[in-house]
Scaffold this motif. Sequence first.
Motif, PDB file in Angstrom:
ATOM      1  N   SER A  85     -10.290  -1.804   2.778  1.00 31.66           N
ATOM      2  CA  SER A  85     -10.951  -3.066   2.480  1.00 31.66           C
ATOM      3  C   SER A  85     -10.222  -4.250   3.096  1.00 31.66           C
ATOM      4  O   SER A  85      -9.031  -4.452   2.877  1.00 31.66           O
ATOM      5  CB  SER A  85     -11.023  -3.245   0.960  1.00 31.66           C
ATOM      6  OG  SER A  85     -11.416  -4.546   0.624  1.00 31.66           O
ATOM      7  N   LEU A  95      -6.246 -10.115  -0.217  1.00 33.85           N
ATOM      8  CA  LEU A  95      -5.725 -10.268  -1.579  1.00 33.85           C
ATOM      9  C   LEU A  95      -4.231  -9.954  -1.629  1.00 33.85           C
ATOM     10  O   LEU A  95      -3.466 -10.681  -2.270  1.00 33.85           O
ATOM     11  CB  LEU A  95      -6.486  -9.363  -2.548  1.00 33.85           C
ATOM     12  CG  LEU A  95      -6.018  -9.445  -3.990  1.00 33.85           C
ATOM     13  CD1 LEU A  95      -6.638 -10.646  -4.669  1.00 33.85           C
ATOM     14  CD2 LEU A  95      -6.353  -8.185  -4.738  1.00 33.85           C
ATOM     15  N   ARG A  96      -3.805  -8.896  -0.948  1.00 32.22           N
ATOM     16  CA  ARG A  96      -2.374  -8.552  -0.928  1.00 32.22           C
ATOM     17  C   ARG A  96      -1.546  -9.685  -0.340  1.00 32.22           C
ATOM     18  O   ARG A  96      -0.487 -10.032  -0.861  1.00 32.22           O
ATOM     19  CB  ARG A  96      -2.142  -7.249  -0.141  1.00 32.22           C
ATOM     20  CG  ARG A  96      -2.570  -6.011  -0.884  1.00 32.22           C
ATOM     21  CD  ARG A  96      -2.114  -4.757  -0.176  1.00 32.22           C
ATOM     22  NE  ARG A  96      -2.664  -4.574   1.156  1.00 32.22           N
ATOM     23  CZ  ARG A  96      -3.833  -3.992   1.415  1.00 32.22           C
ATOM     24  NH1 ARG A  96      -4.584  -3.533   0.438  1.00 32.22           N
ATOM     25  NH2 ARG A  96      -4.252  -3.853   2.660  1.00 32.22           N
ATOM     26  N   TYR A 127     -14.152  -5.650  -3.759  1.00 35.43           N
ATOM     27  CA  TYR A 127     -13.391  -5.237  -2.578  1.00 35.43           C
ATOM     28  C   TYR A 127     -14.284  -4.803  -1.415  1.00 35.43           C
ATOM     29  O   TYR A 127     -13.785  -4.514  -0.330  1.00 35.43           O
ATOM     30  CB  TYR A 127     -12.416  -4.115  -2.935  1.00 35.43           C
ATOM     31  CG  TYR A 127     -11.268  -4.615  -3.781  1.00 35.43           C
ATOM     32  CD1 TYR A 127     -10.369  -5.564  -3.303  1.00 35.43           C
ATOM     33  CD2 TYR A 127     -11.086  -4.145  -5.074  1.00 35.43           C
ATOM     34  CE1 TYR A 127      -9.328  -6.031  -4.082  1.00 35.43           C
ATOM     35  CE2 TYR A 127     -10.034  -4.600  -5.864  1.00 35.43           C
ATOM     36  CZ  TYR A 127      -9.163  -5.546  -5.352  1.00 35.43           C
ATOM     37  OH  TYR A 127      -8.128  -6.007  -6.123  1.00 35.43           O
ATOM     38  N   LYS A 130     -10.962  -7.300   2.307  1.00 32.11           N
ATOM     39  CA  LYS A 130     -10.744  -8.222   1.186  1.00 32.11           C
ATOM     40  C   LYS A 130      -9.473  -7.847   0.410  1.00 32.11           C
ATOM     41  O   LYS A 130      -8.739  -8.718  -0.046  1.00 32.11           O
ATOM     42  CB  LYS A 130     -11.956  -8.227   0.260  1.00 32.11           C
ATOM     43  CG  LYS A 130     -11.933  -9.356  -0.719  1.00 32.11           C
ATOM     44  CD  LYS A 130     -13.306  -9.758  -1.157  1.00 32.11           C
ATOM     45  CE  LYS A 130     -13.206 -10.988  -2.026  1.00 32.11           C
ATOM     46  NZ  LYS A 130     -14.483 -11.392  -2.543  1.00 32.11           N
ATOM     47  N   ALA A 131      -9.196  -6.549   0.281  1.00 32.16           N
ATOM     48  CA  ALA A 131      -7.973  -6.108  -0.387  1.00 32.16           C
ATOM     49  C   ALA A 131      -6.754  -6.533   0.429  1.00 32.16           C
ATOM     50  O   ALA A 131      -5.736  -6.933  -0.140  1.00 32.16           O
ATOM     51  CB  ALA A 131      -7.982  -4.598  -0.590  1.00 32.16           C
ATOM     52  N   LEU A 189      -5.682  -5.503  -9.821  1.00 34.26           N
ATOM     53  CA  LEU A 189      -4.757  -5.867  -8.752  1.00 34.26           C
ATOM     54  C   LEU A 189      -4.120  -4.620  -8.149  1.00 34.26           C
ATOM     55  O   LEU A 189      -3.937  -4.528  -6.928  1.00 34.26           O
ATOM     56  CB  LEU A 189      -3.661  -6.801  -9.273  1.00 34.26           C
ATOM     57  CG  LEU A 189      -4.085  -8.199  -9.661  1.00 34.26           C
ATOM     58  CD1 LEU A 189      -2.884  -8.972 -10.190  1.00 34.26           C
ATOM     59  CD2 LEU A 189      -4.743  -8.939  -8.517  1.00 34.26           C
ATOM     60  N   THR A 249       0.826  -1.211   0.000  1.00 31.06           N
ATOM     61  CA  THR A 249       0.000   0.000   0.000  1.00 31.06           C
ATOM     62  C   THR A 249       0.855   1.253   0.000  1.00 31.06           C
ATOM     63  O   THR A 249       0.377   2.325  -0.352  1.00 31.06           O
ATOM     64  CB  THR A 249      -0.939   0.052   1.231  1.00 31.06           C
ATOM     65  OG1 THR A 249      -0.145   0.022   2.418  1.00 31.06           O
ATOM     66  CG2 THR A 249      -1.917  -1.109   1.226  1.00 31.06           C
ATOM     67  N   VAL A 267     -15.325  -3.680  -9.450  1.00 30.96           N
ATOM     68  CA  VAL A 267     -14.156  -3.562  -8.564  1.00 30.96           C
ATOM     69  C   VAL A 267     -14.613  -3.204  -7.155  1.00 30.96           C
ATOM     70  O   VAL A 267     -14.174  -3.805  -6.175  1.00 30.96           O
ATOM     71  CB  VAL A 267     -13.148  -2.525  -9.115  1.00 30.96           C
ATOM     72  CG1 VAL A 267     -12.034  -2.266  -8.118  1.00 30.96           C
ATOM     73  CG2 VAL A 267     -12.571  -2.986 -10.446  1.00 30.96           C
ATOM     74  N   GLY A 316      -6.297  -3.004  -5.706  1.00 30.91           N
ATOM     75  CA  GLY A 316      -6.311  -3.821  -4.496  1.00 30.91           C
ATOM     76  C   GLY A 316      -5.076  -3.614  -3.636  1.00 30.91           C
ATOM     77  O   GLY A 316      -5.118  -3.714  -2.412  1.00 30.91           O
TER      78      GLY A 316
END
Length: 164
Positions: free
Chosen positions: A119, A125-126, A50, A121-122, A110, A5, A46, A113
């Motif tokens: 998020s 995902l990371r 997320y 969920k993000a 991506l 991030t 998107v 994300g």
Amino acid sequence: MNDLTISNIERQNVLNNNYALQAIQENLDVEGLRYHGELLFTTKMVADFYGVDERTIKRYVQEHGDELRANGYFLSEGNSLKELKLHFVGDINVPKFTRQLGIFTFRAFLNIGMLLTESEKAKQLRTRILDIVIATINGRAGGGTKYINWRDRDYLPTAIKSES
């Protein structure tokens, strides 16, 4: 790896690795729109994936527009928008008189994300992306992760110790 991030370089290292991108796409269960052999996502798709508001996605597009455009985000308008709407009749919920539509390629999907901090969920995902990238590098390097951290300042002494 640093926090995705924060570090643009780390994000680009992941997004520029075609082997890792292919592995990520195969391992993630994301539903997108197949168009000319490419996986595409609308802003709403998107945001839904997320679990954030569309305004959040649009704010990130404004703040990180250059990075997202470099990774495949684009505004579809005119004839290309008309063609998209005809191709995906019923699949995308776009008002009839929309003049432009934000489209994310898989890389841009991506990328957003990796940027999203709001998020859960993000965040998941990371973590998954990093696991897949490390596994891909491990596989491409012949099964060893010995040389992954070669930029680390303690790399050389550690590598010499491990060899002996």
